[in-house]
Design a protein around this motif. Sequence first.
Motif, PDB file in Angstrom:
ATOM      1  N   ASN A  74      41.037  15.867   6.421  1.00  0.00           N
ATOM      2  CA  ASN A  74      39.722  16.416   6.424  1.00  0.00           C
ATOM      3  C   ASN A  74      39.511  17.758   6.934  1.00  0.00           C
ATOM      4  O   ASN A  74      39.637  17.830   8.207  1.00  0.00           O
ATOM      5  N   VAL A  75      39.603  19.046   6.049  1.00  0.00           N
ATOM      6  CA  VAL A  75      39.651  20.290   6.531  1.00  0.00           C
ATOM      7  C   VAL A  75      38.443  20.905   6.859  1.00  0.00           C
ATOM      8  O   VAL A  75      37.660  21.104   5.930  1.00  0.00           O
ATOM      9  N   LEU A  76      37.953  21.391   7.844  1.00  0.00           N
ATOM     10  CA  LEU A  76      37.063  22.348   8.050  1.00  0.00           C
ATOM     11  C   LEU A  76      37.474  23.671   8.527  1.00  0.00           C
ATOM     12  O   LEU A  76      38.245  24.045   9.442  1.00  0.00           O
ATOM     13  N   PHE A  77      37.237  24.557   7.323  1.00  0.00           N
ATOM     14  CA  PHE A  77      37.742  25.888   7.507  1.00  0.00           C
ATOM     15  C   PHE A  77      36.598  26.939   7.133  1.00  0.00           C
ATOM     16  O   PHE A  77      36.143  27.030   5.818  1.00  0.00           O
ATOM     17  N   PRO A  78      35.585  26.966   8.041  1.00  0.00           N
ATOM     18  CA  PRO A  78      34.225  27.661   7.766  1.00  0.00           C
ATOM     19  C   PRO A  78      34.279  29.121   7.642  1.00  0.00           C
ATOM     20  O   PRO A  78      35.326  29.970   8.361  1.00  0.00           O
ATOM     21  N   ILE A  79      33.090  29.657   7.480  1.00  0.00           N
ATOM     22  CA  ILE A  79      32.953  31.064   7.486  1.00  0.00           C
ATOM     23  C   ILE A  79      31.391  31.764   7.868  1.00  0.00           C
ATOM     24  O   ILE A  79      30.495  30.589   7.481  1.00  0.00           O
ATOM     25  N   GLY A  80      31.338  32.581   8.616  1.00  0.00           N
ATOM     26  CA  GLY A  80      29.916  33.061   8.861  1.00  0.00           C
ATOM     27  C   GLY A  80      30.019  34.449   9.408  1.00  0.00           C
ATOM     28  O   GLY A  80      30.956  35.291   8.838  1.00  0.00           O
ATOM     29  N   TRP A  81      29.041  35.062   9.919  1.00  0.00           N
ATOM     30  CA  TRP A  81      28.743  36.429   9.928  1.00  0.00           C
ATOM     31  C   TRP A  81      28.235  36.724  11.533  1.00  0.00           C
ATOM     32  O   TRP A  81      27.129  36.223  11.659  1.00  0.00           O
ATOM     33  N   ASP A  82      28.941  37.750  11.930  1.00  0.00           N
ATOM     34  CA  ASP A  82      28.521  38.308  13.292  1.00  0.00           C
ATOM     35  C   ASP A  82      27.774  39.435  13.305  1.00  0.00           C
ATOM     36  O   ASP A  82      28.452  40.365  13.321  1.00  0.00           O
ATOM     37  N   ALA A  83      26.558  39.277  12.886  1.00  0.00           N
ATOM     38  CA  ALA A  83      25.682  40.308  12.385  1.00  0.00           C
ATOM     39  C   ALA A  83      24.979  41.119  13.167  1.00  0.00           C
ATOM     40  O   ALA A  83      24.484  42.191  12.617  1.00  0.00           O
ATOM     41  N   PHE A  84      24.388  40.447  14.338  1.00  0.00           N
ATOM     42  CA  PHE A  84      23.834  41.416  15.346  1.00  0.00           C
ATOM     43  C   PHE A  84      24.836  42.755  15.719  1.00  0.00           C
ATOM     44  O   PHE A  84      25.871  42.598  15.914  1.00  0.00           O
ATOM     45  N   GLY A  85      24.217  43.694  16.264  1.00  0.00           N
ATOM     46  CA  GLY A  85      24.956  44.799  16.998  1.00  0.00           C
ATOM     47  C   GLY A  85      24.477  46.242  16.497  1.00  0.00           C
ATOM     48  O   GLY A  85      23.913  46.498  15.720  1.00  0.00           O
ATOM     49  N   LEU A  86      25.105  47.174  17.699  1.00  0.00           N
ATOM     50  CA  LEU A  86      24.657  48.655  17.486  1.00  0.00           C
ATOM     51  C   LEU A  86      25.297  49.311  16.149  1.00  0.00           C
ATOM     52  O   LEU A  86      24.648  49.854  15.675  1.00  0.00           O
ATOM     53  N   PRO A  87      26.342  48.863  15.671  1.00  0.00           N
ATOM     54  CA  PRO A  87      26.701  49.807  14.283  1.00  0.00           C
ATOM     55  C   PRO A  87      25.608  49.434  13.181  1.00  0.00           C
ATOM     56  O   PRO A  87      25.465  50.454  12.498  1.00  0.00           O
ATOM     57  N   THR A  88      25.428  48.292  12.948  1.00  0.00           N
ATOM     58  CA  THR A  88      24.269  48.147  11.762  1.00  0.00           C
ATOM     59  C   THR A  88      22.860  48.877  12.299  1.00  0.00           C
ATOM     60  O   THR A  88      22.358  49.444  11.479  1.00  0.00           O
ATOM     61  N   GLU A  89      22.654  48.727  13.615  1.00  0.00           N
ATOM     62  CA  GLU A  89      21.460  49.249  13.885  1.00  0.00           C
ATOM     63  C   GLU A  89      21.523  51.128  13.785  1.00  0.00           C
ATOM     64  O   GLU A  89      20.444  51.561  13.230  1.00  0.00           O
ATOM     65  N   ASN A  90      22.487  51.360  14.344  1.00  0.00           N
ATOM     66  CA  ASN A  90      22.701  52.893  14.244  1.00  0.00           C
ATOM     67  C   ASN A  90      22.800  53.430  12.879  1.00  0.00           C
ATOM     68  O   ASN A  90      22.294  54.461  12.694  1.00  0.00           O
ATOM     69  N   TYR A  91      23.574  52.722  11.864  1.00  0.00           N
ATOM     70  CA  TYR A  91      23.441  52.803  10.426  1.00  0.00           C
ATOM     71  C   TYR A  91      22.011  52.900   9.847  1.00  0.00           C
ATOM     72  O   TYR A  91      21.609  53.726   9.204  1.00  0.00           O
ATOM     73  N   ALA A  92      21.267  52.058  10.340  1.00  0.00           N
ATOM     74  CA  ALA A  92      19.928  51.718   9.983  1.00  0.00           C
ATOM     75  C   ALA A  92      18.955  52.691  10.338  1.00  0.00           C
ATOM     76  O   ALA A  92      18.279  53.388   9.570  1.00  0.00           O
ATOM     77  N   ILE A  93      19.229  53.273  11.367  1.00  0.00           N
ATOM     78  CA  ILE A  93      18.608  54.415  11.996  1.00  0.00           C
ATOM     79  C   ILE A  93      18.565  55.649  11.210  1.00  0.00           C
ATOM     80  O   ILE A  93      17.877  56.464  10.759  1.00  0.00           O
ATOM     81  N   LYS A  94      20.136  55.776  11.059  1.00  0.00           N
ATOM     82  CA  LYS A  94      20.577  57.111  10.315  1.00  0.00           C
ATOM     83  C   LYS A  94      20.050  57.169   8.790  1.00  0.00           C
ATOM     84  O   LYS A  94      19.461  58.349   8.409  1.00  0.00           O
ATOM     85  N   ASN A  95      20.004  55.903   8.127  1.00  0.00           N
ATOM     86  CA  ASN A  95      19.624  56.020   6.785  1.00  0.00           C
ATOM     87  C   ASN A  95      18.052  55.409   6.553  1.00  0.00           C
ATOM     88  O   ASN A  95      17.764  55.360   5.261  1.00  0.00           O
ATOM     89  N   ASN A  96      17.458  55.510   7.733  1.00  0.00           N
ATOM     90  CA  ASN A  96      16.166  54.817   7.453  1.00  0.00           C
ATOM     91  C   ASN A  96      15.602  53.525   6.720  1.00  0.00           C
ATOM     92  O   ASN A  96      14.872  53.474   5.910  1.00  0.00           O
ATOM     93  N   ILE A  97      16.723  52.699   7.103  1.00  0.00           N
ATOM     94  CA  ILE A  97      16.675  51.251   6.290  1.00  0.00           C
ATOM     95  C   ILE A  97      16.593  50.196   7.458  1.00  0.00           C
ATOM     96  O   ILE A  97      16.965  50.369   8.523  1.00  0.00           O
ATOM     97  N   HIS A  98      15.963  49.042   7.239  1.00  0.00           N
ATOM     98  CA  HIS A  98      15.710  48.084   8.123  1.00  0.00           C
ATOM     99  C   HIS A  98      17.025  47.339   8.280  1.00  0.00           C
ATOM    100  O   HIS A  98      17.692  47.156   7.490  1.00  0.00           O
ATOM    101  N   PRO A  99      17.490  47.045   9.630  1.00  0.00           N
ATOM    102  CA  PRO A  99      18.741  46.655   9.839  1.00  0.00           C
ATOM    103  C   PRO A  99      18.665  45.206   9.088  1.00  0.00           C
ATOM    104  O   PRO A  99      19.962  44.964   8.863  1.00  0.00           O
ATOM    105  N   ALA A 100      17.834  44.449   8.879  1.00  0.00           N
ATOM    106  CA  ALA A 100      18.080  43.198   8.265  1.00  0.00           C
ATOM    107  C   ALA A 100      18.322  43.478   6.750  1.00  0.00           C
ATOM    108  O   ALA A 100      18.949  42.612   6.516  1.00  0.00           O
ATOM    109  N   ILE A 101      17.823  44.306   6.368  1.00  0.00           N
ATOM    110  CA  ILE A 101      18.219  44.797   4.724  1.00  0.00           C
ATOM    111  C   ILE A 101      19.634  45.025   4.850  1.00  0.00           C
ATOM    112  O   ILE A 101      20.449  44.849   3.901  1.00  0.00           O
TER     113      ILE A 101
END
Length: 807
Positions: A74-101
């Motif tokens: 019985n195999v558990l081989f999962p996937i997810g997203w480590d999605a908080f962090g500075l690169p996303t926030e910096n990109y969002a600021i530069k392009n005036n888009i909310h980090p959540a989007i």
Amino acid sequence: MEFKPYNPAEIEPKWQKHWEDHQTFAATNDYSKPKFYGLIEFPYPSGHGLHVGHPRSNTAMDIIARKRRMEGHNVLFPIGWDAFGLPTENYAIKNNIHPAIVTKQNVDHFRAQLKRLGFSFDYSREVDTTDPNYYKWTQWIFLKLFENGMVFRDKTLVNYCPNCKVVLSNEDSQGGKCDVCHGDVVQLPKDVWYLRITKYADKLLQGLDLVDYPENIKQQQVNWIGKSTGAFVNFAITGVDEKLTIYTTRPDTLFGVTFMVMAPEHPMIDKYAGKITNMDAIRAYREECAKKTEFERTQLVKDKTGLRIEGLNGINPLTGKEVPIFISDYVMMGYGTGAIMAVPAHDQRDWEFAKKFGVEIIEVIKGGDITKEAYTGDGEMVNSGFLNGYTNKKDSIARVLEEIEAKGYGKAGVQYKMKDWAFNRQRYWGEPIPLIHCPHCGVVAVPYEELPLRLPDVDDFQPGTDGKSPLAHIDSFVNCTCPKCGAAAQRETDTMPQWAGSSWYFLRYCDPHNDKVFAAKEALDYWMPVDWYNGGMEHVTRHLLYSRFWHQFLYDLGEVSCPEPYMKRTAHGMILGSDGEKMSKSRGNVVNPDDIIDDIGADAFRLYEMFMGAFDQAIPWSTNGAKGCRKFLDRVWRMQEMVVPGDCPDAFSDDMKASVHQTIKKVSEDYEAMKFNTAIAQMMTLVNELYQKGSVTVGEYKALLQLLNPVAPHMTEELWQMLGCEGELAYTPWPKWDEAALVKSEVEIAVQVCGKIRGRIMIPADMTKEAAETELVKHPEVEKILAGKQVVKTIFVPGRLVNFIAK
């Protein structure tokens, strides 16, 4: 019958849809079956998407996960997203888009790319660190740490990135550079939240004995923790009723101490400023030090700077001699006690400092020429009183510890290079820290029933220029009521570092939709620990230490039932650009996997990533090499034209039996050893043999497809179906080899006459020397070769050749 050509553009989407529609790779809740939990580092979904280096780790663990399913797990081989962090926030600021989007767009892009590669992830267990239903439990674990005295606040010099406007841990600012923007880091005084990871230093070291990690990964953990044994020694200060305590790993050299050095920030300097006659110069030196990063201050290759403290001297406890005290930037308050004893005869940095400032150098270990450089080797103790004549370092240290403890000068002690974990960031895109500042009650925890403490949805998430988090300027978030006394209070406005969500994600995968606990005990007891964790070498210190720390803490609370989270850890080598350099946008050497898949298909891409070289080594990308792997798959596809019907669909022909069993054995063993390139080479060899023969039985073809399936799952599933085989290949039992069948009944040998090869013949594999001498001359091919010649002598090398000496 006419066979259609191999077309991955048609086959691969078909099977990807089939797997998704049928939830083919979803782990079941049947806890009676043997389990296998395979884990990859969940990706940070950047805006650039994947490049060809990223899937290497995933493909390797996908091969193992697919093999385990075929072995009945019985195999558990999962996937997810480590999605908080500075690169996303910096990109969002530069392009005036909310980090959540931005995060959602990036996650959707990454997921589509991963699905296109055919990875057998269980997408029903997908997690996202930015989901409040996930970070509720990140905050819950933080509060448990807070309740148990594992969280504290302290004012200290911090590593501050002016570009990112954020405080960085030592781990995130190595070499004086920001991990995110690679800009220079400066030192600023600030209140910082810390996690007491140092309390777990010994447990983190001891836990390495319980796990199967490569020695170099274990060593990196050991080095990062940096445990040392030595002594705390108290030096009296002239004219002051207080001792200056230092820590040393070499108390045996105490007789050679000729000066001391304090950190410029040491509190004793301000405490006794009235006795110090050069405080103006000291203040000026301090200002210069404040401009330097920790890296700049502590690097070995730099000019030695310092200043003697006029008015204070230390007293060597063993000799009673006064020694000068200096301040120097290379001594840090955060390391040891903030002061050191200096033995210039036997430490090169101390030697250079002593030479520059004219301090005495006393030899205490015989063996070098201290007029030229410090002697750092072992030898006989000299000029050391009761230690004179000692030649064994261990004995010398034991004797001096006995002396200083008996006389109250100090005691044996342990120190760690690893420091407590700086755990706050002054940015928006992170988990809110669930603490409240009350003027009456002090720092109070947000009640558990109020979790998750949600990140407010705001339009302005620009970092503050005042060193504060953007949350500090949102009154509706900041102002609250103290849960203890009901008075007006304010929320903590810093957020957690990106490492927080990745320190426990492997636990949430066990039960990702539970809203009562972070995971049910039954699920944790069944799935944990992770059986095999594969990832990059860049994460074998920080992430591995942080996640092991959180897990060990939860184990001590009784929340998890195993002391270590990962039983096995492996790491892959980096895929470089075709120029041999690390792939980067700035170098223009990034290869997009989407382009490769469009050209040769996902299966050929996967095959090449595993075949291109040793898995743990860095290898440059070669598009031609990838196309060569596509040609191999074309050959496997065309083998359907060579299939011969037989009475038994699973039988191997007599002349191929040994080769097939050898291939099953080698591929099975090489997959487990992550020797994917040699496993694939063995399958290529088998295919070549079958082509030379010109035919293949159904059983031989099926065995090949089973072995190749973990690497090239789409094509092999399609061929399996076309052969009329029952069920999905993904769950067909893994083939087994027969040891007795590994030996071939016949072998090919060379026929030589007087040392020159004249032909090749097949003979029984077990033919003896005696039989060869009498039987081989009668072989029809040999008779032709020897026609008209008289054999004088026969030389037989079993399994290789026969050489007839003839005239």
